[in-house]
Design an enzyme around this catalytic site. Structure first.
Site, short mmCIF file in Angstrom:
data_model
loop_
_atom_site.label_atom_id
_atom_site.label_comp_id
_atom_site.label_asym_id
_atom_site.label_seq_id
_atom_site.Cartn_x
_atom_site.Cartn_y
_atom_site.Cartn_z
N PRO A 122 13.71 32.27 33.81
CA PRO A 122 14.91 32.78 34.46
C PRO A 122 15.10 34.27 34.23
O PRO A 122 14.61 34.84 33.25
CB PRO A 122 16.03 31.98 33.79
CG PRO A 122 15.50 31.69 32.42
CD PRO A 122 14.02 31.50 32.59
N SER A 179 11.28 33.47 30.14
CA SER A 179 12.10 34.55 30.69
C SER A 179 11.30 35.33 31.73
O SER A 179 10.06 35.36 31.69
CB SER A 179 12.51 35.50 29.56
OG SER A 179 13.07 36.70 30.07
N LYS A 187 9.33 37.77 23.83
CA LYS A 187 9.32 36.69 24.81
C LYS A 187 7.91 36.45 25.35
O LYS A 187 7.47 35.30 25.52
CB LYS A 187 10.27 37.02 25.96
CG LYS A 187 11.74 36.86 25.63
CD LYS A 187 12.10 35.40 25.49
CE LYS A 187 13.58 35.16 25.38
NZ LYS A 187 13.91 33.73 25.25
N VAL A 218 20.91 35.38 33.18
CA VAL A 218 21.64 34.14 33.46
C VAL A 218 23.14 34.37 33.35
O VAL A 218 23.64 34.77 32.28
CB VAL A 218 21.20 33.02 32.49
CG1 VAL A 218 21.94 31.73 32.81
CG2 VAL A 218 19.70 32.82 32.57
N TYR A 242 12.25 43.12 22.80
CA TYR A 242 12.71 41.81 23.28
C TYR A 242 11.72 41.23 24.28
O TYR A 242 11.33 40.06 24.19
CB TYR A 242 14.09 41.94 23.92
CG TYR A 242 14.57 40.66 24.57
CD1 TYR A 242 15.14 39.65 23.80
CD2 TYR A 242 14.45 40.46 25.94
CE1 TYR A 242 15.58 38.46 24.39
CE2 TYR A 242 14.88 39.29 26.54
CZ TYR A 242 15.44 38.29 25.76
OH TYR A 242 15.87 37.13 26.35
N VAL A 262 17.46 39.85 43.32
CA VAL A 262 17.22 41.06 42.54
C VAL A 262 18.14 42.12 43.10
O VAL A 262 18.04 42.49 44.27
CB VAL A 262 15.76 41.52 42.62
CG1 VAL A 262 15.54 42.74 41.72
CG2 VAL A 262 14.81 40.40 42.23
N SER A 277 23.15 37.86 28.63
CA SER A 277 23.35 38.23 30.03
C SER A 277 24.81 38.52 30.32
O SER A 277 25.15 39.50 31.01
CB SER A 277 22.84 37.11 30.95
OG SER A 277 21.47 36.89 30.77
#
Length: 199
Positions: A77, A15, A54, A80, A50, A142, A92
């Site tokens: 990624p 991620s 990750k 998503v 979170y 972004v 997402s």
């Protein structure tokens, strides 16, 4: 060595959460790339659980791969989005749905968007291309919250989409994510306006 000789390479879905949280100031002219690693201590202090999970998971995967001689590639990624293949929305997609289903405010943070089809293709290329190695950031754009909301409002004009930020904290400006390495996999990123049209 890998216990199954037929396994030639392992591709891990990581991620962007493992990339951007290293304490550096994110500005519009800042270019984030695969050399960035999130700082676990910073994430723990900020209670970003979170992102911390990750980051620790990717660290553990790299450590295991190096100790056992495994050829490993990680894909990192952002958020998503795109066509759904199952009835349960991903994290997402849930974020998008919150924005278009009557949320009173929106967060003061930028989003790193990528189309699910590009992520799937990147997994195939990362496995099949012998020259693929290391980490790959997968981000088409972004976009700050207001820009994202403008695109969503274009496709969902009948829905109430908030124009009010969640709080009065300083806005976090959008930054840039390098696509150079990902394009080396043959990835041609799908524009956000196409990905946003969730069936």
């Amino acid at each position: 060595m890998c216990k199954v000789p037929s396994v030639k390479r392992v591709v891990v879905t990581s991620s962007m959460a493992t990339v951007v949280f290293n304490g550096k100031s994110l500005t519009p002219d800042m270019l984030v790339d695969e050399s960035w690693f999130s700082n676990p201590l910073l994430l723990e202090q900020s209670k970003l659980w979170y992102m911390l999970s990750k980051t620790l998971a990717e660290e553990a995967a790299w450590k295991f791969a190096k100790e056992n001689g495994i050829d490993m590639v990680t894909l990192n990624p952002g958020w998503v989005i795109g066509p759904l293949s199952h009835p349960t929305p991903s994290l997402s997609v849930q974020e998008v749905l919150k924005l278009i289903k009557g949320a009173q405010t929106f967060p003061n943070t930028p989003y790193t968007w990528v189309d699910v089809r590009d992520v799937a293709n990147a997994h195939i290329q990362a496995y099949e291309l012998l020259e693929a190695s290391g980490r790959f950031c997968l981000v088409e754009t972004v976009s700050d919250s207001s820009e994202t909301l403008k695109i969503l409002h274009k496709f969902y004009p009948a829905l109430h989409i908030s124009e009010k930020p969640a709080d009065d904290t300083a806005y976090v400006p959008a930054f840039q994510v390098s696509q150079e390495k990902a394009k080396g996999l043959g990835i041609h990123f799908t524009p956000l306006e196409v990905s946003s049209r969730i069936p």
